[in-house]
Design a protein around this motif. Sequence first.
Motif, PDB file in Angstrom:
ATOM      1  N   PRO A 177     -23.246 -14.124 -59.116  1.00 42.86           N
ATOM      2  CA  PRO A 177     -22.614 -12.946 -58.526  1.00 42.86           C
ATOM      3  C   PRO A 177     -23.358 -12.494 -57.268  1.00 42.86           C
ATOM      4  CG  PRO A 177     -23.177 -12.580 -60.840  1.00 42.86           C
ATOM      5  CD  PRO A 177     -23.819 -13.855 -60.435  1.00 42.86           C
ATOM      6  N   HIS A 178     -22.600 -12.049 -56.274  1.00 40.66           N
ATOM      7  CA  HIS A 178     -23.239 -11.545 -55.056  1.00 40.66           C
ATOM      8  C   HIS A 178     -23.967 -10.234 -55.292  1.00 40.66           C
ATOM      9  CE1 HIS A 178     -20.456 -14.178 -52.418  1.00 40.66           C
ATOM     10  NE2 HIS A 178     -21.498 -14.826 -52.856  1.00 40.66           N
ATOM     11  N   SER A 179     -23.674  -9.611 -56.443  1.00 42.61           N
ATOM     12  CA  SER A 179     -24.411  -8.389 -56.774  1.00 42.61           C
ATOM     13  C   SER A 179     -25.857  -8.738 -57.139  1.00 42.61           C
ATOM     14  CB  SER A 179     -23.739  -7.679 -57.944  1.00 42.61           C
ATOM     15  OG  SER A 179     -23.548  -8.593 -59.000  1.00 42.61           O
ATOM     16  N   ASP A 180     -26.112 -10.037 -57.441  1.00 45.35           N
ATOM     17  CA  ASP A 180     -27.475 -10.534 -57.608  1.00 45.35           C
ATOM     18  C   ASP A 180     -28.100 -10.537 -56.226  1.00 45.35           C
ATOM     19  OD1 ASP A 180     -28.011 -11.103 -60.167  1.00 45.35           O
ATOM     20  OD2 ASP A 180     -27.857 -13.288 -60.004  1.00 45.35           O
ATOM     21  N   LYS A 181     -28.873  -9.544 -55.912  1.00 51.31           N
ATOM     22  CA  LYS A 181     -29.317  -9.360 -54.519  1.00 51.31           C
ATOM     23  C   LYS A 181     -30.100 -10.549 -53.981  1.00 51.31           C
ATOM     24  CE  LYS A 181     -28.277  -4.948 -53.203  1.00 51.31           C
ATOM     25  NZ  LYS A 181     -28.008  -4.215 -54.438  1.00 51.31           N
ATOM     26  N   GLY A 182     -30.704 -11.321 -54.906  1.00 48.26           N
ATOM     27  CA  GLY A 182     -31.536 -12.439 -54.465  1.00 48.26           C
ATOM     28  C   GLY A 182     -30.789 -13.472 -53.654  1.00 48.26           C
ATOM     29  N   MET A 183     -29.516 -13.712 -53.967  1.00 46.33           N
ATOM     30  CA  MET A 183     -28.795 -14.844 -53.386  1.00 46.33           C
ATOM     31  C   MET A 183     -27.899 -14.413 -52.229  1.00 46.33           C
ATOM     32  SD  MET A 183     -27.623 -17.952 -53.198  1.00 46.33           S
ATOM     33  CE  MET A 183     -28.652 -18.630 -54.475  1.00 46.33           C
ATOM     34  N   GLN A 184     -28.020 -15.089 -51.088  1.00 45.39           N
ATOM     35  CA  GLN A 184     -27.152 -14.753 -49.956  1.00 45.39           C
ATOM     36  C   GLN A 184     -26.037 -15.772 -49.784  1.00 45.39           C
ATOM     37  OE1 GLN A 184     -29.095 -12.954 -46.529  1.00 45.39           O
ATOM     38  NE2 GLN A 184     -31.032 -13.376 -47.548  1.00 45.39           N
ATOM     39  N   ALA A 185     -26.359 -17.038 -49.762  1.00 48.81           N
ATOM     40  CA  ALA A 185     -25.319 -18.071 -49.672  1.00 48.81           C
ATOM     41  C   ALA A 185     -25.884 -19.362 -50.232  1.00 48.81           C
ATOM     42  CB  ALA A 185     -24.874 -18.257 -48.229  1.00 48.81           C
ATOM     43  N   LEU A 186     -25.153 -19.916 -51.171  1.00 51.47           N
ATOM     44  CA  LEU A 186     -25.624 -21.080 -51.921  1.00 51.47           C
ATOM     45  C   LEU A 186     -25.501 -22.369 -51.110  1.00 51.47           C
ATOM     46  CD1 LEU A 186     -26.385 -22.200 -54.787  1.00 51.47           C
ATOM     47  CD2 LEU A 186     -23.937 -22.385 -55.192  1.00 51.47           C
TER      48      LEU A 186
END
Length: 416
Positions: free
Chosen positions: A306-315
């Motif tokens: 989920p993009h709400s997971d702040k850690g990840m910006q673009a896989l």
Amino acid sequence: MLYFHFVFAIVLWEFCALKAECRETCICLSQEIDGLRNPIHIEPAKNEGENVYFIGEQIGIIYLYNPKQSLGNKLTAYINVSDRIVLEKNAHDERGLLGFAVHPMFERNRKIYLYSVRTLNERQFAVISEITSGDVGTERQLLFIEQPGDIRNGGQLLFGNTDGYLYIFVGDGGPIHTKDIQAQNTSSLLGKVLRVNVDATEVIDNKLQFYVIPHDNPKHAEWRPEVFSVGFRNSWRCSQDAGKPSGEGKGRIFCGELGGDIADEVNIIEKGGNYGWPVKEGNTCTNVSAKCDTLDNERTPVLSIPHSDKGMQALVGGPLYRGRDVTSLDGKLILGDVFGGSLFTVGEVNGQWKTEPLPFCDKGTCSCTAREHMSSVLLSFGQTHEGEVLLLMTDDVSIHPGSDRGRVLRMHAPAL
Ligand SMILES: *[C@@H]1O[C@H](CO)[C@@H](O)[C@H](O)[C@H]1NC(C)=O
Ligand SMILES: *[C@@H]1O[C@H](CO)[C@@H](O)[C@H](O)[C@H]1NC(C)=O
Ligand SMILES: *[C@@H]1O[C@H](CO)[C@@H](O)[C@H](O)[C@H]1NC(C)=O
């Protein structure tokens, strides 16, 4: 004196224990190549020499890289289509040369397949083409797929290691309005994985077509015959499992899928599967259409981030590790974040896919033979001839002359 020996023994024991733990938990990086402009794909040049690679830059150049011959970064272009592609010099442009694949029989037929974005009569197309012996004069165009926008142009190509067919990963082309997204329209090639046989030609409507349809493509009544699976937004980097020595797992295709507002995902690409976009993102209904609960042939992602997971910006999707050096990664899929500089893995444990961070070895506790830093942008992954992991990165995504800050890094286990 006895006391001194005792303390020394404890310190030594702890040091060894920490090192063993290092090999289980962290990785090191060495720099292999630099001076590149947005390297987007690297592939071993089998039969051209032990350490020889094809490396492609987004600006439309493919080098044949031989470390013995290219000292001092004097690479000469093997293929140069920079004047045939479209690409803005300034920003994060998603056009240009986006991928290539070396024919499995390259040593005999010298063929390389390119995925690039081009303009024709002021319209924009994703073009799949074939070049023989590095001579752009031989270029033959296999497919033209019109792109509604400038973004989400796909770009992955790979040859199936069990069937020899060319897989083409087409983005949805970035239309302005959600209603124009063609990923569920099976008469369109946008937002699809295609599969074609490039080893034969066929005349259709008095036109020579430089591929034929594999006899076992899905061929659902309303599907374009090239379509292998549907429902993609933009798969950015797919890889193929080389398999265990027993052959188990061989041929599985994994893709990192860049989602919209809700989630990125990791998919295993299966024949006839529907991966949901734009009706679904990850496991969530987007409410674009009412049929979210009744998608035919739906495949759920291996992992939804989920993009709400702040850690990840673009896989960015990477390879499934079958190398020998980093034993702790055996059978795991390597993934990264375009901007975050972080890596992680997904591995299957008792039928469940579990994700874990993949940290860099800490200077204080683990020793590395090289300890390179990641660049600010992760563009893609690759593999060495032996299946070790390569990272294609850059500190400058613009492509002005002089902005050659792209690098290839290699992953290692910490030193024992
Ligand atoms: C590729 O071709 C372009 C246009 O013809 C040329 O300006 C450029 O120098 C070439 N690049 C290389 C590395 O050969
Ligand atoms: C589906 O794709 C075909 C082929 O590109 C196109 O002619 C048709 O208009 C599309 N349908 C919709 C509903 O967009
Ligand atoms: C879709 O609609 C359902 C039901 O109204 C709602 O619970 C859900 O949050 C909506 N999803 C999105 C992504 O807007």
